[in-house]
Every structure is written in C-alpha cells, then in structure tokens.
Design a protein around this motif. Structure first.
Motif, mmCIF file in Angstrom:
data_model
loop_
_atom_site.group_PDB
_atom_site.id
_atom_site.type_symbol
_atom_site.label_atom_id
_atom_site.label_comp_id
_atom_site.label_asym_id
_atom_site.label_seq_id
_atom_site.Cartn_x
_atom_site.Cartn_y
_atom_site.Cartn_z
ATOM 1 N N ARG A 1 0.837 -1.212 0.000
ATOM 2 C CA ARG A 1 0.000 0.000 0.000
ATOM 3 C C ARG A 1 0.873 1.264 0.000
ATOM 4 O O ARG A 1 0.710 2.149 0.857
ATOM 5 C CB ARG A 1 -0.935 0.011 1.224
ATOM 6 C CG ARG A 1 -1.737 -1.270 1.429
ATOM 7 C CD ARG A 1 -2.735 -1.521 0.316
ATOM 8 N NE ARG A 1 -3.639 -2.623 0.631
ATOM 9 C CZ ARG A 1 -3.608 -3.820 0.014
ATOM 10 N NH1 ARG A 1 -2.714 -4.084 -0.931
ATOM 11 N NH2 ARG A 1 -4.483 -4.738 0.337
ATOM 12 N N PRO A 2 1.800 1.357 -0.964
ATOM 13 C CA PRO A 2 2.756 2.469 -0.946
ATOM 14 C C PRO A 2 2.112 3.851 -1.015
ATOM 15 O O PRO A 2 2.673 4.808 -0.470
ATOM 16 C CB PRO A 2 3.640 2.213 -2.179
ATOM 17 C CG PRO A 2 2.905 1.205 -3.008
ATOM 18 C CD PRO A 2 2.055 0.413 -2.070
ATOM 19 N N SER A 3 0.936 3.947 -1.638
ATOM 20 C CA SER A 3 0.334 5.283 -1.783
ATOM 21 C C SER A 3 -0.045 5.902 -0.443
ATOM 22 O O SER A 3 -0.239 7.110 -0.348
ATOM 23 C CB SER A 3 -0.911 5.200 -2.674
ATOM 24 O OG SER A 3 -1.902 4.433 -2.019
ATOM 25 N N ARG A 4 -0.133 5.080 0.587
ATOM 26 C CA ARG A 4 -0.489 5.640 1.901
ATOM 27 C C ARG A 4 0.628 6.483 2.506
ATOM 28 O O ARG A 4 0.404 7.240 3.443
ATOM 29 C CB ARG A 4 -0.808 4.517 2.889
ATOM 30 C CG ARG A 4 -2.058 3.744 2.568
ATOM 31 C CD ARG A 4 -2.254 2.721 3.680
ATOM 32 N NE ARG A 4 -3.390 1.860 3.458
ATOM 33 C CZ ARG A 4 -3.726 0.869 4.285
ATOM 34 N NH1 ARG A 4 -3.002 0.634 5.362
ATOM 35 N NH2 ARG A 4 -4.770 0.119 4.032
ATOM 36 N N ARG B 1 0.886 -4.005 -5.290
ATOM 37 C CA ARG B 1 1.043 -3.732 -3.849
ATOM 38 C C ARG B 1 -0.119 -2.925 -3.292
ATOM 39 O O ARG B 1 -0.387 -2.949 -2.106
ATOM 40 C CB ARG B 1 2.353 -2.970 -3.619
ATOM 41 C CG ARG B 1 3.555 -3.807 -3.977
ATOM 42 C CD ARG B 1 4.767 -3.077 -3.548
ATOM 43 N NE ARG B 1 5.920 -3.412 -4.357
ATOM 44 C CZ ARG B 1 7.127 -2.937 -4.106
ATOM 45 N NH1 ARG B 1 7.303 -2.115 -3.087
ATOM 46 N NH2 ARG B 1 8.138 -3.270 -4.861
ATOM 47 N N GLU B 2 -0.775 -2.168 -4.191
ATOM 48 C CA GLU B 2 -1.953 -1.425 -3.745
ATOM 49 C C GLU B 2 -3.166 -2.340 -3.617
ATOM 50 O O GLU B 2 -4.006 -2.142 -2.764
ATOM 51 C CB GLU B 2 -2.301 -0.293 -4.732
ATOM 52 C CG GLU B 2 -1.260 0.805 -4.849
ATOM 53 C CD GLU B 2 -1.100 1.645 -3.586
ATOM 54 O OE1 GLU B 2 -1.956 1.560 -2.679
ATOM 55 O OE2 GLU B 2 -0.088 2.363 -3.512
ATOM 56 N N SER B 3 -3.249 -3.337 -4.505
ATOM 57 C CA SER B 3 -4.510 -4.077 -4.623
ATOM 58 C C SER B 3 -4.477 -5.499 -4.079
ATOM 59 O O SER B 3 -5.518 -6.069 -3.774
ATOM 60 C CB SER B 3 -4.920 -4.130 -6.098
ATOM 61 O OG SER B 3 -3.927 -4.838 -6.834
ATOM 62 N N MET C 1 3.935 -1.863 -8.315
ATOM 63 C CA MET C 1 3.321 -0.901 -7.396
ATOM 64 C C MET C 1 1.799 -1.083 -7.397
ATOM 65 O O MET C 1 1.170 -0.992 -6.349
ATOM 66 C CB MET C 1 3.698 0.527 -7.787
ATOM 67 C CG MET C 1 5.145 0.876 -7.473
ATOM 68 S SD MET C 1 5.513 0.771 -5.696
ATOM 69 C CE MET C 1 7.269 0.431 -5.764
ATOM 70 N N ALA C 2 1.226 -1.358 -8.558
ATOM 71 C CA ALA C 2 -0.234 -1.550 -8.629
ATOM 72 C C ALA C 2 -0.655 -2.787 -7.831
ATOM 73 O O ALA C 2 -1.656 -2.771 -7.116
ATOM 74 C CB ALA C 2 -0.670 -1.673 -10.087
ATOM 75 N N ASP D 1 1.675 -0.755 7.243
ATOM 76 C CA ASP D 1 1.860 0.596 7.767
ATOM 77 C C ASP D 1 2.917 0.649 8.863
ATOM 78 O O ASP D 1 2.934 -0.190 9.769
ATOM 79 C CB ASP D 1 0.544 1.117 8.356
ATOM 80 C CG ASP D 1 -0.487 1.429 7.271
ATOM 81 O OD1 ASP D 1 -0.153 1.321 6.077
ATOM 82 O OD2 ASP D 1 -1.619 1.801 7.642
#
Ligand SMILES: [Zn+2]
Length: 358
Positions: free
Chosen positions: A79-82, A153-155, A150-151, A114
């Motif tokens: 969830r790198p975008s966090r 890791r988000e999903s 990266m996608a 996190d």
C-alpha cells in the motif's frame, strides 16, 4: 399560485436563513481548532533532524523519521500510496534486519504494511497507535517469488489467517514458518510487544515447545488476523517518549487468553458511531514538541531521508538527555482508544469501547 402567500413566507425564510447561519457559525467554531490528523496527514516528508519520539504510541509524534526503501532483497512495502513507510531509524533498521533473519530462517521475505506517517501523529484512517515511529505492521503473507508491481502492492489482498466464527487459526494456512517468523521478531530485545489475533496467540500457546519465554511478548488483540504488529520500546535520545508498562512475566496462555474465547470480547459495539480519538485530537492533546515537529522544514529530497543501512546522516539520533520523570498518560476528554494498548483486561472487567481497529 396564490400571490398573497408570498409576503407571508418572508418571515419564515428569514428565520430559516438565520438558523442556517447560526448552524454554520457553530460548526465553524467547533472546527476552528484544526485536527492534528489533518496537519500530520498533510506532511509528505520529515525534516532532517536527529531522531526523537515524543509522547505515547497512541498520542504523539516523532522527528527525524526515515523511510523504509520501497523494496529490498527481502522486503516489499505494501500500500505504498499511503505514505506510511516512515519510522524511527531504529525501527527501520530492525525491519530490514528481521527481513534478512527471517529469510535465513526460510521465510521468503516481508510484506511490510503501515509503519508511521513522515512525522507520525494521528492518521486520517486506521490505527490508534503508530504515532511515534515505533510501531510496524507486517503481513502474515510471505513475499511472493515474483516482484510485485506498485499496482499489485496497492490491490493485492491479504490472507485472513483466522476463522471469524471460531476465532481459531485456519489449520490449512498456518505453518511452522509463521511461528518461526513471530519467534524471530520477538527475539529482539528492542521488541517489547507483538500484537496478534487471539487465535494466533492460542495456536502458539498450543504448539510451541522448548523455549516458550518469547510468548510473553505475543499479545492477543482484536484484528491482527492478516498481519502482526511489532512494537519497539522508546529509543535512546527520546526523553519525551513515554514507554508502556512491561508485559506480565508469564507466557500469557492462561486465563487472560481464555477470556478471548468467551462471548464477551465479541459482542457488537454498543456505540459504533462514537468519534474516535484520532478524529478529535488537536495539537493541544499532543506533546508540545509536536508543534515544532510539524513546523520544521521539509528534507531537501526523499532520498535524503530514505534509510540507507545506517550510513546516511538521516540515522542520527539525538544525544541522550537527562531523563525527566515519566508522566502518566492521561486520556483527558478523549475516548478509550487513547489507551488501546493497555494490558488485556482481566476477566469480568468491562470492555474498552468503542473497540479500536489496531
Ligand atoms: Zn498496527
């Protein structure tokens, strides 16, 4: 249309407008004090200063944070975008060390969830704690062989390890490698607590043979069924960091664990809409140093504050200062989540409500 009715409506409209204005003013007065989560949540970078934690895990902030690199040979950030891959340098170093040690033990690598925001503090969503750079969530799913984009890791979904009805670990999913990973994490002296779902604690209690002393650090808590939460103690150079009381000396497999397998901890939350501590906290609720932490100038670049295995200036730690008397943590007007990590309540003691996420 009855034209005569128009003048009659004016007083009503005026009164309605006045009410709306009053409501708006009242709302403005309530929200005049910015929420700490908005201020800390808006920071994209820390300042380049010596590392120091202020306050308690669920009520504080930290300076001199460094980022865990997005990936290494034995870890990937999820969830790198966090933008929650920030921690005290000691925490980031320990995560990297755990990833290497675990790999040597046969765990393919860590999926890291996190840690903290760049300057810590309360978050917009999730966690009551993770505020002073000394907490990290690590998935109980091993790192896949092929690098995750990266996608992905988000999903990518996490694996739920515990049956929601029985609260027991799913036998088909739990492996000795999971146990070894938790034992390895608990083996570090810096690690004071590891939070897991009660089903996972029970699995360890029922299966670990030989040295069981590390079970003392494994603490049952709601959630934590797809990740474990690793908490380290206050680090040198942080006189304003408020530690947590030590866990009891025994393995915690007796009565306190049995309580989790009664009906009591799982009753529906009576007050699900009550505001959470993080939604109420203003800067006045945090240690006064957090104001300076927030105001400090951003690091010149992300690279300047990305952890580089102990060689960067970013790993500086503040000089130890004389220790001040430890203040007690007062939750003041805040709800019970401020003490979310209090020891497991004894059987018969009313539950902390509303129930914190993690
Ligand atoms: Zn956590």
């Amino acid at each position: 249309m009855n034209l005569r009715s128009l003048p009659d409506r004016k007083p009503f409209l005026t009164a309605a407008l006045a009410l709306v204005t009053l409501a708006a003013l009242a709302a403005a007065a309530i929200s005049a004090e910015p929420r700490a989560k908005d201020l800390f949540g808006a920071k994209r970078l820390p300042a380049v200063v010596p590392a120091q934690s202020f306050g308690f895990y669920s009520k504080g902030c930290f300076a001199g944070g460094v980022a865990l690199p997005m990936e290494g040979p034995t870890w990937e950030v999820m969830r790198p975008s966090r933008n929650r891959r920030w921690g005290h340098p000691a925490m980031i170093a320990l995560i990297e060390k755990l990833s290497r040690d675990a790999a040597a033990d046969g765990w393919p690598g860590l999926l890291v969830g996190d840690i903290s925001q760049p300057r810590g503090g309360p978050m917009m969503t999730g966690h009551a704690s993770h505020q002073i750079g000394l907490d990290a969530d690590i998935w109980l799913t091993p790192m896949p062989k092929r690098p995750l984009s990266m996608a992905q890791r988000e999903s990518m979904s996490a694996t739920l390890m515990v049956d929601e009805k029985t609260h027991l670990v799913k036998d088909a999913l739990w492996t000795p490698a999971h146990t070894r990973l938790l034992e390895r994490a608990a083996s570090y002296p810096e690690v004071e607590r590891i939070l897991v779902n009660p089903g996972i604690k029970k699995e360890l209690c029922d299966t670990v043979t030989g040295d069981r002393s590390w079970l003392r650090k494994i603490r049952p808590f709601w959630g934590h069924d797809y990740h474990f939460h690793m908490r380290i103690g206050c680090q040198p150079g942080s006189p304003g960091c408020k530690g947590q009381e030590a866990t009891p000396a025994d393995d915690g497999c007796g009565k306190p664990l049995a309580w989790w397998f009664t009906e009591e901890p799982w009753r529906p939350n009576k007050n699900p809409d009550a505001p959470k501590a993080r939604d109420l906290m203003t800067m006045a609720n945090l240690p006064k140093e957090c104001q300076a932490v927030l105001a400090a100038t951003d690091a010149p670049s992300l690279a300047a504050v990305t952890y580089q295995g102990g060689s960067a200036a970013a790993v500086a730690v503040a000089e130890p200062q004389p220790t001040e008397p430890v203040e007690t943590i007062s939750s003041g007007a805040l709800p019970a989540q401020a003490s979310a990590f209090a020891p497991t309540p004894k059987i018969g003691i009313p539950l902390p409500r509303p129930r914190p996420g993690n």
